[in-house]
Design a protein around this motif. Structure first.
Motif, PDB file in Angstrom:
ATOM      1  N   ASP A  24       0.786  -1.230   0.000  1.00  0.00           N
ATOM      2  CA  ASP A  24       0.000   0.000   0.000  1.00  0.00           C
ATOM      3  C   ASP A  24       0.818   1.280   0.000  1.00  0.00           C
ATOM      4  N   ARG A 106       1.522   6.748   0.424  1.00  0.00           N
ATOM      5  CA  ARG A 106       0.457   5.830   0.020  1.00  0.00           C
ATOM      6  C   ARG A 106       0.280   5.873  -1.497  1.00  0.00           C
ATOM      7  N   HIS A 107      -0.001   4.716  -2.077  1.00  0.00           N
ATOM      8  CA  HIS A 107      -0.115   4.624  -3.532  1.00  0.00           C
ATOM      9  C   HIS A 107      -1.377   5.286  -4.072  1.00  0.00           C
ATOM     10  N   LYS A 110      -7.231   6.857  -0.484  1.00  0.00           N
ATOM     11  CA  LYS A 110      -8.232   5.954   0.092  1.00  0.00           C
ATOM     12  C   LYS A 110      -8.903   6.646   1.274  1.00  0.00           C
ATOM     13  N   THR A 132     -11.651   3.821  -2.604  1.00  0.00           N
ATOM     14  CA  THR A 132     -10.406   4.223  -3.247  1.00  0.00           C
ATOM     15  C   THR A 132     -10.764   5.187  -4.371  1.00  0.00           C
ATOM     16  N   ALA A 194      -1.779  -7.809   0.571  1.00  0.00           N
ATOM     17  CA  ALA A 194      -2.572  -6.688   0.058  1.00  0.00           C
ATOM     18  C   ALA A 194      -4.061  -6.915   0.264  1.00  0.00           C
ATOM     19  N   LEU A 197      -4.967  -5.641   3.703  1.00  0.00           N
ATOM     20  CA  LEU A 197      -4.872  -4.184   3.825  1.00  0.00           C
ATOM     21  C   LEU A 197      -5.971  -3.479   3.046  1.00  0.00           C
ATOM     22  N   ASP A 198      -6.344  -4.022   1.900  1.00  0.00           N
ATOM     23  CA  ASP A 198      -7.328  -3.369   1.035  1.00  0.00           C
ATOM     24  C   ASP A 198      -8.725  -3.354   1.644  1.00  0.00           C
ATOM     25  N   TYR A 203      -7.001   1.092   7.274  1.00  0.00           N
ATOM     26  CA  TYR A 203      -5.829   1.288   6.416  1.00  0.00           C
ATOM     27  C   TYR A 203      -6.266   2.260   5.324  1.00  0.00           C
ATOM     28  N   CYS A 204      -6.182   3.549   5.621  1.00  0.00           N
ATOM     29  CA  CYS A 204      -6.723   4.552   4.709  1.00  0.00           C
ATOM     30  C   CYS A 204      -5.976   5.872   4.866  1.00  0.00           C
TER      31      CYS A 204
END
Length: 308
Positions: A24, A106-107, A110, A132, A194, A197-198, A203-204
């Motif tokens: 992430d 972070r990629h 989110k 997202t 992942a 985490l997703d 996880y944001c």
């Protein structure tokens, strides 16, 4: 033989400590001072900083009403999420997090938010929903995604989070404590997959709670020692408040915001810039969010580059 097993375990632990890649985020080579902060302030709440803002809500209320005249069930929460999305794009250094005493970018953008599982029922269970934000999204796209997510939560069917919580809470208390500690240990060493985490809403980039939707005043919320969310935004009920304009006191409809921020991810200057960026969107929704024309000619992406 036991010494070989012990030595192998030490090697595995050492390799785990050296792992810096995550699904992430990307490791940030920060200034030495910022690298040291997670050692001096080991938890989010030991580094928590508070901000507030008073948003002129008149343009926002007019925008929501214009959307509803088009048959869209838009509300203030949609606009808050959109403003957060634009602000994160404008100040990407706030879209960071700390894990394992390391700083990551972070990629994606989110956002998570709380929603009642029965509309406008204060006694209903609260669900945590995450989205997202895609780079090609405009306000309508976000609104439809919010509505779809809330519909799932209010459908009565058990979500991934429900199943996860029920399975976890079925464990004996000592074992449950061990499982939570083990998951935190794996997370600090970037070993959680992942898929885990997703789906976890903590996880944001930002967590939003719009208490104004149930006529409540906002408070300053703590950060969680689970997940990697560094920003918590609480919105309160829109109400008339005094304001000074051209040296005179006037009464305006004000949306109060309370922000809790993990200062280990970046300095207060950029945190303030993020807040101002969100405020500009909320106080200029017609030019920053658009999506009022049937032909889609006013489609504006939820990006900083779309500023008018």
């Amino acid at each position: 033989m036991i010494w070989w097993v012990f030595a192998a375990a030490l090697v595995v632990l050492a390799l785990a400590e050296l792992k810096t890649s995550r699904p992430d985020g990307t490791l940030v080579r920060a200034h030495p001072y910022r690298q040291m902060l997670p050692y001096l302030l080991p938890t989010p709440n030991s580094a928590i900083t508070f901000y507030d803002a008073q948003i002129d809500a008149a343009p926002l209320l007019a925008f929501v009403e214009a959307q509803r005249e088009l048959g869209k069930d838009v509300d203030v929460t949609d606009c808050l999420l959109a403003a957060i999305a634009v602000a994160l794009d404008e100040t990407p250094r706030l879209n960071r997090f700390i894990v394992g005493r390391r700083l990551y970018q972070r990629h994606v953008r989110k956002v998570s938010f709380s929603a009642l599982r029965r509309k406008k029922d204060r006694r209903a269970e609260v669900a945590a929903v995450q989205l997202t934000i895609k780079d090609d999204w405009a306000f309508d796209d976000l609104h439809h995604a919010v509505q779809s997510s809330i519909a799932i939560e209010r459908s009565g069917q058990r979500t991934y989070t429900d199943r996860e919580l029920h399975a976890t809470l079925a464990l004996p208390r000592p074992l449950l404590g061990f499982v939570v500690a083990a998951l935190k240990w794996l997370d600090r060493r970037n070993l959680l997959p992942a898929s885990f985490l997703d789906k976890d809403p903590l996880y944001c980039s930002v967590f939003l709670a719009n208490l104004g939707s149930i006529d409540m005043r906002p408070g300053y919320h703590h950060l969680y020692d689970w997940g990697n969310c560094p920003l918590f935004v609480v919105a309160g009920k829109i109400a008339p408040m005094p304001a000074v304009e051209a040296g005179a006191v006037v009464v305006r409809e004000i949306l109060p915001l309370r922000i809790s921020f993990d200062e280990r991810i970046d300095d207060g200057i950029n945190a303030n810039d993020t807040l101002l960026a969100a405020q500009r969107v909320l106080e200029n929704p017609f030019t920053r969010l658009g999506c009022l024309r049937a032909d889609g000619s006013d489609r504006i992406l939820l990006r900083a580059s779309s500023a008018v």
